[in-house]
Design an enzyme around this catalytic site. Structure first.
Site, mmCIF file in Angstrom:
data_model
loop_
_atom_site.group_PDB
_atom_site.id
_atom_site.type_symbol
_atom_site.label_atom_id
_atom_site.label_comp_id
_atom_site.label_asym_id
_atom_site.label_seq_id
_atom_site.Cartn_x
_atom_site.Cartn_y
_atom_site.Cartn_z
ATOM 1 N N LYS A 153 0.867 -1.184 0.000
ATOM 2 C CA LYS A 153 0.000 0.000 0.000
ATOM 3 C C LYS A 153 0.905 1.236 0.000
ATOM 4 O O LYS A 153 2.008 1.193 0.549
ATOM 5 C CB LYS A 153 -0.894 0.012 1.249
ATOM 6 C CG LYS A 153 -1.784 -1.236 1.416
ATOM 7 C CD LYS A 153 -2.952 -1.256 0.458
ATOM 8 C CE LYS A 153 -3.742 -2.538 0.642
ATOM 9 N NZ LYS A 153 -4.920 -2.632 -0.210
ATOM 10 N N LYS A 155 -2.363 1.461 -2.500
ATOM 11 C CA LYS A 155 -2.799 0.463 -3.481
ATOM 12 C C LYS A 155 -2.116 0.696 -4.822
ATOM 13 O O LYS A 155 -1.791 -0.228 -5.548
ATOM 14 C CB LYS A 155 -4.325 0.566 -3.627
ATOM 15 C CG LYS A 155 -4.972 -0.514 -4.481
ATOM 16 C CD LYS A 155 -6.501 -0.411 -4.454
ATOM 17 C CE LYS A 155 -7.051 -0.984 -3.217
ATOM 18 N NZ LYS A 155 -8.095 -2.011 -3.434
ATOM 19 N N LYS A 179 2.051 -9.439 -2.093
ATOM 20 C CA LYS A 179 1.302 -9.472 -3.349
ATOM 21 C C LYS A 179 1.170 -8.060 -3.898
ATOM 22 O O LYS A 179 1.112 -7.076 -3.145
ATOM 23 C CB LYS A 179 -0.068 -10.112 -3.182
ATOM 24 C CG LYS A 179 -1.043 -9.342 -2.326
ATOM 25 C CD LYS A 179 -2.413 -10.026 -2.207
ATOM 26 C CE LYS A 179 -3.265 -9.742 -3.431
ATOM 27 N NZ LYS A 179 -3.729 -8.346 -3.536
ATOM 28 N N ASN A 180 1.069 -7.996 -5.255
ATOM 29 C CA ASN A 180 0.617 -6.744 -5.870
ATOM 30 C C ASN A 180 -0.813 -6.514 -5.379
ATOM 31 O O ASN A 180 -1.566 -7.481 -5.228
ATOM 32 C CB ASN A 180 0.542 -6.870 -7.389
ATOM 33 C CG ASN A 180 1.868 -6.766 -8.115
ATOM 34 O OD1 ASN A 180 2.026 -7.320 -9.184
ATOM 35 N ND2 ASN A 180 2.835 -6.070 -7.559
ATOM 36 N N ASP A 181 -1.191 -5.279 -5.226
ATOM 37 C CA ASP A 181 -2.609 -5.043 -5.009
ATOM 38 C C ASP A 181 -3.323 -5.309 -6.331
ATOM 39 O O ASP A 181 -2.716 -5.244 -7.400
ATOM 40 C CB ASP A 181 -2.870 -3.618 -4.508
ATOM 41 C CG ASP A 181 -3.947 -3.632 -3.431
ATOM 42 O OD1 ASP A 181 -3.955 -2.745 -2.574
ATOM 43 O OD2 ASP A 181 -4.773 -4.571 -3.443
ATOM 44 N N GLU A 182 -4.623 -5.595 -6.242
ATOM 45 C CA GLU A 182 -5.302 -6.159 -7.416
ATOM 46 C C GLU A 182 -5.285 -5.277 -8.660
ATOM 47 O O GLU A 182 -5.332 -5.794 -9.776
ATOM 48 C CB GLU A 182 -6.739 -6.572 -7.077
ATOM 49 C CG GLU A 182 -7.702 -5.466 -6.712
ATOM 50 C CD GLU A 182 -7.554 -4.976 -5.297
ATOM 51 O OE1 GLU A 182 -6.727 -5.525 -4.550
ATOM 52 O OE2 GLU A 182 -8.271 -4.029 -4.949
ATOM 53 N N HIS A 273 -7.612 -13.524 -7.338
ATOM 54 C CA HIS A 273 -8.149 -12.400 -6.559
ATOM 55 C C HIS A 273 -9.585 -12.172 -7.032
ATOM 56 O O HIS A 273 -9.839 -12.164 -8.237
ATOM 57 C CB HIS A 273 -7.305 -11.143 -6.763
ATOM 58 C CG HIS A 273 -7.642 -10.068 -5.762
ATOM 59 N ND1 HIS A 273 -8.804 -9.338 -5.835
ATOM 60 C CD2 HIS A 273 -6.999 -9.656 -4.648
ATOM 61 C CE1 HIS A 273 -8.851 -8.493 -4.813
ATOM 62 N NE2 HIS A 273 -7.778 -8.667 -4.072
ATOM 63 N N ARG A 274 -10.460 -11.960 -6.089
ATOM 64 C CA ARG A 274 -11.899 -11.967 -6.457
ATOM 65 C C ARG A 274 -12.547 -10.589 -6.448
ATOM 66 O O ARG A 274 -13.751 -10.447 -6.248
ATOM 67 C CB ARG A 274 -12.636 -12.894 -5.505
ATOM 68 C CG ARG A 274 -12.498 -12.447 -4.053
ATOM 69 C CD ARG A 274 -13.250 -13.328 -3.079
ATOM 70 N NE ARG A 274 -13.235 -12.700 -1.757
ATOM 71 C CZ ARG A 274 -13.990 -13.085 -0.745
ATOM 72 N NH1 ARG A 274 -14.806 -14.119 -0.882
ATOM 73 N NH2 ARG A 274 -13.917 -12.472 0.425
ATOM 74 N N HIS A 307 -9.170 -15.822 -2.495
ATOM 75 C CA HIS A 307 -9.609 -15.079 -1.311
ATOM 76 C C HIS A 307 -10.977 -15.609 -0.879
ATOM 77 O O HIS A 307 -11.881 -15.737 -1.725
ATOM 78 C CB HIS A 307 -9.684 -13.590 -1.638
ATOM 79 C CG HIS A 307 -8.338 -12.969 -1.879
ATOM 80 N ND1 HIS A 307 -7.848 -11.931 -1.134
ATOM 81 C CD2 HIS A 307 -7.360 -13.276 -2.774
ATOM 82 C CE1 HIS A 307 -6.635 -11.608 -1.551
ATOM 83 N NE2 HIS A 307 -6.310 -12.409 -2.553
ATOM 84 N N LYS A 315 -12.698 -5.943 7.130
ATOM 85 C CA LYS A 315 -13.488 -4.781 6.654
ATOM 86 C C LYS A 315 -14.534 -5.150 5.614
ATOM 87 O O LYS A 315 -15.381 -4.329 5.258
ATOM 88 C CB LYS A 315 -12.533 -3.732 6.075
ATOM 89 C CG LYS A 315 -11.932 -4.125 4.717
ATOM 90 C CD LYS A 315 -10.934 -3.109 4.216
ATOM 91 C CE LYS A 315 -10.411 -3.494 2.836
ATOM 92 N NZ LYS A 315 -9.314 -2.618 2.383
ATOM 93 N N SER A 401 -7.727 -11.734 3.461
ATOM 94 C CA SER A 401 -7.294 -10.331 3.572
ATOM 95 C C SER A 401 -8.533 -9.477 3.744
ATOM 96 O O SER A 401 -9.642 -9.985 3.790
ATOM 97 C CB SER A 401 -6.534 -9.934 2.307
ATOM 98 O OG SER A 401 -7.427 -9.594 1.278
HETATM 99 C C1 CAP Z 1 -6.932 -5.638 1.401
HETATM 100 C C2 CAP Z 1 -7.063 -5.592 -0.102
HETATM 101 C C3 CAP Z 1 -7.788 -6.794 -0.656
HETATM 102 C C4 CAP Z 1 -9.236 -6.918 -0.283
HETATM 103 C C5 CAP Z 1 -9.733 -8.242 -0.836
HETATM 104 C C6 CAP Z 1 -7.759 -4.328 -0.571
HETATM 105 O O1 CAP Z 1 -6.227 -4.533 1.818
HETATM 106 O O2 CAP Z 1 -5.796 -5.587 -0.690
HETATM 107 O O3 CAP Z 1 -7.744 -6.677 -2.074
HETATM 108 O O4 CAP Z 1 -9.398 -6.856 1.064
HETATM 109 O O5 CAP Z 1 -10.807 -8.656 -0.063
HETATM 110 O O6 CAP Z 1 -7.360 -3.868 -1.649
HETATM 111 O O7 CAP Z 1 -8.679 -3.885 0.129
HETATM 112 P P1 CAP Z 1 -6.188 -4.256 3.382
HETATM 113 P P2 CAP Z 1 -11.157 -10.220 -0.044
HETATM 114 O O8 CAP Z 1 -5.422 -5.372 4.042
HETATM 115 O O9 CAP Z 1 -5.496 -2.934 3.509
HETATM 116 O O10 CAP Z 1 -7.615 -4.235 3.856
HETATM 117 O O11 CAP Z 1 -9.932 -10.891 0.473
HETATM 118 O O12 CAP Z 1 -12.324 -10.277 0.891
HETATM 119 O O13 CAP Z 1 -11.473 -10.590 -1.443
HETATM 120 MG MG MG Z 2 -6.345 -5.334 -2.669
#
Ligand code: CAP
Ligand code: MG
Ligand code: MG
Length: 495
Positions: A153, A155, A179-182, A273-274, A307, A315, A401
């Protein structure tokens, strides 16, 4: 009413030639459940809204069958002859049938696909995972705790070298997996190839500094499959074998993208990643499918991990019943779903080998070994895949996550009942008052506290990073107060 699809009480649907599905259905107006069930069966298999004159005796064998209607719970059970699905193990095609037009049918106020069941003869047609969390554990030499990870982060917006520095800090702090963020892909401020090279350099430094191997999951989702494959190949050329995973944004890039990467790179951990799943899966969505259904199809398609949610602790929406059922549903050889018990064997579940493995797996889980991983740490070789890889659809690891932080980890561990998963905390690590490295260390310390059955507060007395984390997250980690696992996870409806 389309009578040709009504087979109430039909026993043939259990003969292995049918995939079973159960929908929660609420029709508009005073249409009966049987009536609307036949419309759903027609639309999701061979028919339309009108009976056509072009039917043949063979085409009728392609009809889905409504075999049970539960008026008390508005449940409709439909059996699909799996021979109607595109041959060659295509998951996308199944969902086009059962999670396609039906969601657009005007007479439906609610239509939620809650569970599916695959017969062993059908499983044999699909890839399943080729690389599992066991392989990542072998690479990391980590058998006795979850794989502890983070998402970088912010992101998006760091340059490649800034990104890699945050990776280094997390790994240097004791974390295993980044991991890369999505949405991280190939952006002007962080060109893809430069990011990969920077990550490799940071990983080498972190491994030298810690003496431990590390893993990075790279997002390979892209505009087209050629670009996805090109990015994946680039990563394979820069990174050490085993040190990387391929992340695919499975909802936005689609099942064909997931299976393309699974088939082109069978030796790489496939991270599903979903992002976007909430549009279908949230409990308050009347139209869509459950987290369990999404997760079961990801295992069928060959995801090494997907995930599955934080069971209401983090959250994101989702509760213990939904998220834990999905996590166990993709980890275990025999899993209890919301409505179906699934055995992920390509041979009949009555086969003595399968029966023996199910028994052993249940004993391990019930022995408090927290799943297969812990037992392997004790040198018990339970890796079903090693012995029976050609006979089962290997496990898919839950990836956890979404708003987690070190303070919430013990509660999640108590809820999920195994250590066989990957957790990735983004905000919950990089917001630590002492920075990312301390954040990573706090995650490791939180796990150590849980494992030694010591309270976080007691363990923190001589672990300053955790002490700081407790102060900070009890104040700022809003989810710290959202710990409601009253939703008891059980499978009373299993047939
Ligand atoms: C979490 C996260 C995940 C989502 C995925 C985000 O970051 O990287 O992509 O939480 O949710 O971008 O929000 P944080 P799930 O750790 O900062 O919350 O695993 O329910 O698909
Ligand atoms: Mg993410
Ligand atoms: Mg197979």
């Amino acid at each position: 009413m389309q009578e040709q699809y009504l087979y109430l009480g039909n026993e043939e649907v259990f003969n292995g030639q049918y995939m079973l599905a159960v929908f929660k259905v609420v029709p508009y107006g005073d249409i009966t459940l049987e009536d609307v069930a036949t419309e759903i069966a027609a639309e999701s298999s061979s028919g339309s809204n009108l009976k056509v004159g072009t039917l043949t005796s063979y085409s009728k064998t392609c009809d889905a069958r409504v075999y049970k209607v539960d008026h008390d719970n508005n449940l409709v059970y439909i059996a699909y002859p799996w021979l109607i699905f595109d041959r060659g193990g295509n998951v996308q095609n199944i969902l086009t049938f059962i999670a396609g037009n039906v969601f657009g049918m005007a007479e439906l106020k609610e239509c939620k696909l809650l569970d599916v069941w695959f017969p062993s003869q059908m499983l044999d047609q699909y890839d399943g995972p080729s690389v599992t969390l066991d392989d990542m554990r072998d690479y990391l030499k980590n058998y006795d705790r979850p794989v502890l990870g983070t998402i970088i982060k912010p992101k998006i917006g760091l340059t490649s070298t800034e990104y890699a520095e945050v990776c280094y800090d997390f790994w240097a702090g004791g974390g295993d997996f980044v991991k890369n963020d999505e949405p991280q892909a190939d952006q002007t401020f962080s060109p893809f190839e430069k990011m990969v090279v920077s990550v490799r350099e940071a990983m080498d430094r972190a491994e030298d500094a810690t003496g431990h191997t590390k893993v990075h999951s790279f997002n390979v989702s892209a505009a087209d499959f050629d670009t996805m494959i090109r990015r994946a190949e680039y990563i394979s050329n820069v990174m050490k074998p085993g040190s990387y995973a391929f992340l695919v944004d499975g909802i936005t890039s689609g099942w064909t993208a997931v299976q393309t990467i699974r088939r082109h790179f069978p030796h790489v951990f496939l991270h599903y990643h979903r992002a976007g799943h909430g549009a279908f899966t949230r409990a308050e969505n009347p139209i869509g499918y459950s987290v369990l259904v999404l997760s079961k199809f990801a295992r069928l398609a060959g995801a090494s991990g997907i995930h599955t949610g934080t069971a209401g602790i983090g959250k994101m929406a989702g509760d213990a019943t939904d998220d834990i059922t999905a996590a166990h549903g993709i980890l275990k050889l025999k899993s209890h779903g919301h409505y179906f018990d699934q055995v992920w064997s390509e041979i009949p579940e009555t086969d003595s080998d399968v029966v023996a493995e199910i028994k052993k797996e249940e004993e391990l889980w019930n022995s408090g070994a927290h799943g297969i991983a812990m037992s392997r740490a004790k040198g018990i070789d339970t890796t079903l895949e090693r012995k029976m890889s050609w006979r089962v659809i290997s496990k898919t690891a839950p990836i956890i996550s979404g708003g987690l932080n070190p303070v919430l980890l013990p509660k999640f561990l108590d809820t999920i009942g195994t250590i066989d998963f990957i957790t990735t905390m983004g905000g919950g690590v990089h917001s630590h008052p002492q920075g990312t490295k301390a954040g990573a260390t706090a995650v490791v310390q939180a796990y150590e506290a849980w494992k030694s059955q010591v309270s976080l507060e007691d363990y923190a007395k001589d672990h300053p990073e955790l002490e700081e984390a407790i102060k900070f997250y009890n104040k700022h980690g809003i989810q710290a107060h959202r710990i409601d696992n009253s939703a008891v996870y059980h499978n009373e409806n299993a047939i």
